[in-house]
Design a protein around this motif. Structure first.
Motif, mmCIF file in Angstrom:
data_model
loop_
_atom_site.group_PDB
_atom_site.id
_atom_site.type_symbol
_atom_site.label_atom_id
_atom_site.label_comp_id
_atom_site.label_asym_id
_atom_site.label_seq_id
_atom_site.Cartn_x
_atom_site.Cartn_y
_atom_site.Cartn_z
ATOM 1 N N TYR A 111 -83.768 3.951 -73.791
ATOM 2 C CA TYR A 111 -85.095 4.570 -73.825
ATOM 3 C C TYR A 111 -86.164 3.665 -73.213
ATOM 4 C CZ TYR A 111 -88.797 7.596 -75.594
ATOM 5 O OH TYR A 111 -89.867 8.453 -75.688
ATOM 6 N N HIS A 112 -86.120 2.382 -73.544
ATOM 7 C CA HIS A 112 -87.158 1.463 -73.083
ATOM 8 C C HIS A 112 -86.881 0.889 -71.696
ATOM 9 C CE1 HIS A 112 -89.516 1.476 -76.699
ATOM 10 N NE2 HIS A 112 -88.534 1.029 -77.460
ATOM 11 N N GLY A 113 -85.610 0.776 -71.335
ATOM 12 C CA GLY A 113 -85.253 0.053 -70.113
ATOM 13 C C GLY A 113 -85.608 0.756 -68.831
ATOM 14 N N GLY A 114 -85.649 2.076 -68.839
ATOM 15 C CA GLY A 114 -85.976 2.833 -67.638
ATOM 16 C C GLY A 114 -84.944 2.720 -66.534
ATOM 17 N N HIS A 115 -83.701 2.375 -66.879
ATOM 18 C CA HIS A 115 -82.675 2.158 -65.857
ATOM 19 C C HIS A 115 -82.308 3.449 -65.127
ATOM 20 C CE1 HIS A 115 -82.348 -1.778 -67.636
ATOM 21 N NE2 HIS A 115 -81.963 -1.267 -68.788
ATOM 22 N N PHE A 116 -82.449 4.582 -65.798
ATOM 23 C CA PHE A 116 -82.060 5.863 -65.205
ATOM 24 C C PHE A 116 -83.274 6.683 -64.743
ATOM 25 C CE2 PHE A 116 -78.610 4.601 -67.980
ATOM 26 C CZ PHE A 116 -77.481 4.900 -67.245
ATOM 27 N N GLY A 117 -84.460 6.085 -64.829
ATOM 28 C CA GLY A 117 -85.656 6.818 -64.460
ATOM 29 C C GLY A 117 -85.872 7.993 -65.398
ATOM 30 N N ASP A 118 -86.174 9.160 -64.818
ATOM 31 C CA ASP A 118 -86.368 10.364 -65.621
ATOM 32 C C ASP A 118 -85.083 11.151 -65.792
ATOM 33 O OD1 ASP A 118 -89.090 9.824 -65.871
ATOM 34 O OD2 ASP A 118 -89.569 10.870 -63.989
ATOM 35 N N ALA A 119 -83.972 10.632 -65.272
ATOM 36 C CA ALA A 119 -82.700 11.376 -65.300
ATOM 37 C C ALA A 119 -81.701 10.682 -66.228
ATOM 38 C CB ALA A 119 -82.135 11.503 -63.894
ATOM 39 N N ILE A 120 -82.049 10.548 -67.506
ATOM 40 C CA ILE A 120 -81.131 9.954 -68.480
ATOM 41 C C ILE A 120 -79.937 10.883 -68.657
ATOM 42 C CG2 ILE A 120 -80.840 9.279 -70.892
ATOM 43 C CD1 ILE A 120 -83.755 8.498 -70.969
ATOM 44 N N PRO A 121 -78.711 10.374 -68.488
ATOM 45 C CA PRO A 121 -77.547 11.247 -68.670
ATOM 46 C C PRO A 121 -77.344 11.588 -70.140
ATOM 47 C CG PRO A 121 -76.845 8.976 -68.355
ATOM 48 C CD PRO A 121 -78.335 8.993 -68.140
ATOM 49 N N PRO A 122 -76.698 12.711 -70.432
ATOM 50 C CA PRO A 122 -76.386 13.024 -71.830
ATOM 51 C C PRO A 122 -75.541 11.911 -72.447
ATOM 52 C CG PRO A 122 -75.955 14.913 -70.413
ATOM 53 C CD PRO A 122 -76.238 13.757 -69.512
ATOM 54 N N VAL A 123 -75.807 11.627 -73.706
ATOM 55 C CA VAL A 123 -75.118 10.548 -74.416
ATOM 56 C C VAL A 123 -74.099 11.149 -75.378
ATOM 57 C CG1 VAL A 123 -75.400 8.586 -75.982
ATOM 58 C CG2 VAL A 123 -77.146 9.059 -74.241
ATOM 59 N N ALA A 124 -72.894 10.590 -75.357
ATOM 60 C CA ALA A 124 -71.865 10.937 -76.348
ATOM 61 C C ALA A 124 -71.509 9.668 -77.105
ATOM 62 C CB ALA A 124 -70.636 11.526 -75.672
ATOM 63 N N VAL A 125 -71.138 9.826 -78.369
ATOM 64 C CA VAL A 125 -70.807 8.680 -79.209
ATOM 65 C C VAL A 125 -69.404 8.875 -79.772
ATOM 66 C CG1 VAL A 125 -71.452 7.332 -81.248
ATOM 67 C CG2 VAL A 125 -73.233 8.350 -79.824
ATOM 68 N N LEU A 126 -68.515 7.921 -79.517
ATOM 69 C CA LEU A 126 -67.163 7.997 -80.065
ATOM 70 C C LEU A 126 -67.183 7.640 -81.549
ATOM 71 C CD1 LEU A 126 -64.880 6.371 -77.331
ATOM 72 C CD2 LEU A 126 -65.590 8.761 -77.586
ATOM 73 N N PRO A 127 -66.353 8.285 -82.348
ATOM 74 C CA PRO A 127 -66.275 7.925 -83.775
ATOM 75 C C PRO A 127 -65.680 6.535 -83.922
ATOM 76 C CG PRO A 127 -64.573 9.522 -83.216
ATOM 77 C CD PRO A 127 -65.459 9.395 -82.013
ATOM 78 N N ASN A 128 -66.500 5.594 -84.333
ATOM 79 C CA ASN A 128 -66.098 4.201 -84.418
ATOM 80 C C ASN A 128 -66.955 3.566 -85.493
ATOM 81 O OD1 ASN A 128 -65.279 1.515 -83.902
ATOM 82 N ND2 ASN A 128 -65.083 1.914 -81.709
ATOM 83 N N GLY A 129 -66.725 2.322 -85.810
ATOM 84 C CA GLY A 129 -67.553 1.649 -86.802
ATOM 85 C C GLY A 129 -67.230 2.140 -88.204
ATOM 86 N N LYS A 130 -68.161 1.880 -89.140
ATOM 87 C CA LYS A 130 -67.915 2.163 -90.545
ATOM 88 C C LYS A 130 -68.393 3.539 -90.990
ATOM 89 C CE LYS A 130 -66.341 -2.008 -91.664
ATOM 90 N NZ LYS A 130 -64.963 -2.245 -92.149
ATOM 91 N N THR A 131 -69.489 4.036 -90.412
ATOM 92 C CA THR A 131 -70.092 5.252 -90.941
ATOM 93 C C THR A 131 -70.016 6.442 -90.002
ATOM 94 O OG1 THR A 131 -72.221 4.352 -90.201
ATOM 95 C CG2 THR A 131 -71.661 4.093 -92.528
ATOM 96 N N ASN A 132 -70.257 6.248 -88.703
ATOM 97 C CA ASN A 132 -70.077 7.315 -87.716
ATOM 98 C C ASN A 132 -70.997 8.520 -87.909
ATOM 99 O OD1 ASN A 132 -67.902 5.904 -86.547
ATOM 100 N ND2 ASN A 132 -66.469 6.791 -88.004
ATOM 101 N N LEU A 133 -72.175 8.328 -88.502
ATOM 102 C CA LEU A 133 -73.045 9.464 -88.774
ATOM 103 C C LEU A 133 -73.497 10.165 -87.494
ATOM 104 C CD1 LEU A 133 -75.263 8.051 -91.666
ATOM 105 C CD2 LEU A 133 -73.427 9.737 -91.832
ATOM 106 N N ILE A 134 -73.839 9.389 -86.465
ATOM 107 C CA ILE A 134 -74.292 9.986 -85.215
ATOM 108 C C ILE A 134 -73.146 10.739 -84.553
ATOM 109 C CG2 ILE A 134 -75.216 9.510 -82.911
ATOM 110 C CD1 ILE A 134 -76.700 7.128 -84.106
#
Length: 323
Positions: free
Chosen positions: A75-98
């Protein structure tokens, strides 16, 4: 052009056994660009490099801290300009709420296969927008971004699980059950002991334009996710509502039992209950003396004269894996 950019943190606890399978899967699919970081401090460089390959989807493979750091930099880095690609999150870690909110549960490789399937077809029906939580705590640093914040007794219980239960090496599900039982035992019987979560400190929670509540709370949650803990949902309100969803349960036996019963029968949030507060807002302030809050795995503390302030960001695109 790579269809998928996969950002992995090998130091995530879930990746200790998963990463060899991930590497093998990526080696078999040349439309996946796999970038590994050794520390969250390297995520900025990683995203700058990933932006050069212009992926259709950015997949995050790591624990809560990796996801939180990646979202903040994205969000802050601006690496993708205005075209941020959709984000997917793999189930990993302890809670995986996202990951669970986005329909990614079970085997991370199966989730990655699902991402690959979607990116090869029309992804548009599966792209959803979620605001992020921007947290400031009075420091000069830029806001930290995440999607789930736990505070009061919930944060203390999460820390108890992290420092007392996880080191026992038990399966995650059993660790969470044991922690929940310890927290319930402490509240229902009013006991204090080293083997139980501590009593939460007094705090003040303000939802701008909606009011203020004070006291000791067994449960404090702020999120922009759609799937809430305890199977709760916020009551419908007329007119526009804030992007931040707040659930607070007072640290009283009757309030906790009332909330748990409502959750079991699927009624939590469908009507007002004494001791249970559910609100929408666009600015939430948390004040207290050394009270803990955890945003996607990162710990923050309130201090006198420096409230923790939460605001929503503009929506970010995510890829929902569920049908």
């Amino acid at each position: 052009m790579a269809r998928i950019a996969l950002l992995s943190n090998p130091r995530s606890s879930g990746n200790r056994s998963l990463l060899p399978r991930v590497r093998s899967f990526c080696a078999e699919h040349n439309d996946i660009f796999h970038y590994e970081v050794e520390h969250v401090d390297q995520i900025g460089v990683a995203l700058r490099t990933i932006a050069l390959v212009q992926p259709s989807v950015l997949v995050i493979n790591g624990g809560d801290g990796t996801v939180q750091a990646a979202l903040t930099e994205l969000y802050h880095g601006g690496h993708f300009g205005d075209a941020i690609p959709p984000v997917a999150v793999l189930p990993n870690g302890k809670t995986n709420l996202i990951a669970l909110d986005l329909g990614a549960g079970g085997d991370p490789i199966v989730a990655l296969e699902r991402v690959l399937e979607l990116v090869r077809t029309d992804m548009v029906p599966h792209i959803v927008s979620r605001a992020l939580i921007a947290l400031t705590d009075g420091s000069a640093q830029k806001p930290v971004l995440g999607m789930f914040l736990g505070g009061a007794g919930l944060a203390d219980t999460m820390l108890f699980c992290r420092h007392k239960i996880y080191p026992l090496g038990l399966p995650n599900g059993f660790s969470h059950l044991l922690t929940a039982m310890a927290a319930m035992f402490s509240i229902l019987f009013g006991l204090r002991a080293a083997f139980l979560p501590p009593r939460p400190k007094h705090m003040t929670i303000s939802v701008v334009r909606h009011g203020q509540i004070q006291g000791r709370f067994a449960f404090l949650m702020v999120t922009t996710l759609q799937r809430l803990l305890l199977k709760g949902q916020l009551p419908n309100t007329a007119g526009p509502v804030g992007a931040l969803q707040l659930m607070v349960i007072e640290r009283r036996r009757s309030a906790l039992l009332r909330a748990l019963f409502a959750a079991v029968i699927g009624k939590l949030g469908k009507y007002r209950m004494a001791g249970v507060h559910l609100e929408h807002g666009d600015e939430i302030r948390i004040e207290g003396e050394h009270s803990n809050v955890i945003l996607d795995g990162e710990l923050f503390q309130t201090s006198s004269g420096h409230p923790i302030v939460l605001k929503p960001t503009a929506p970010v695109p995510f890829l929902r894996l569920a049908a």
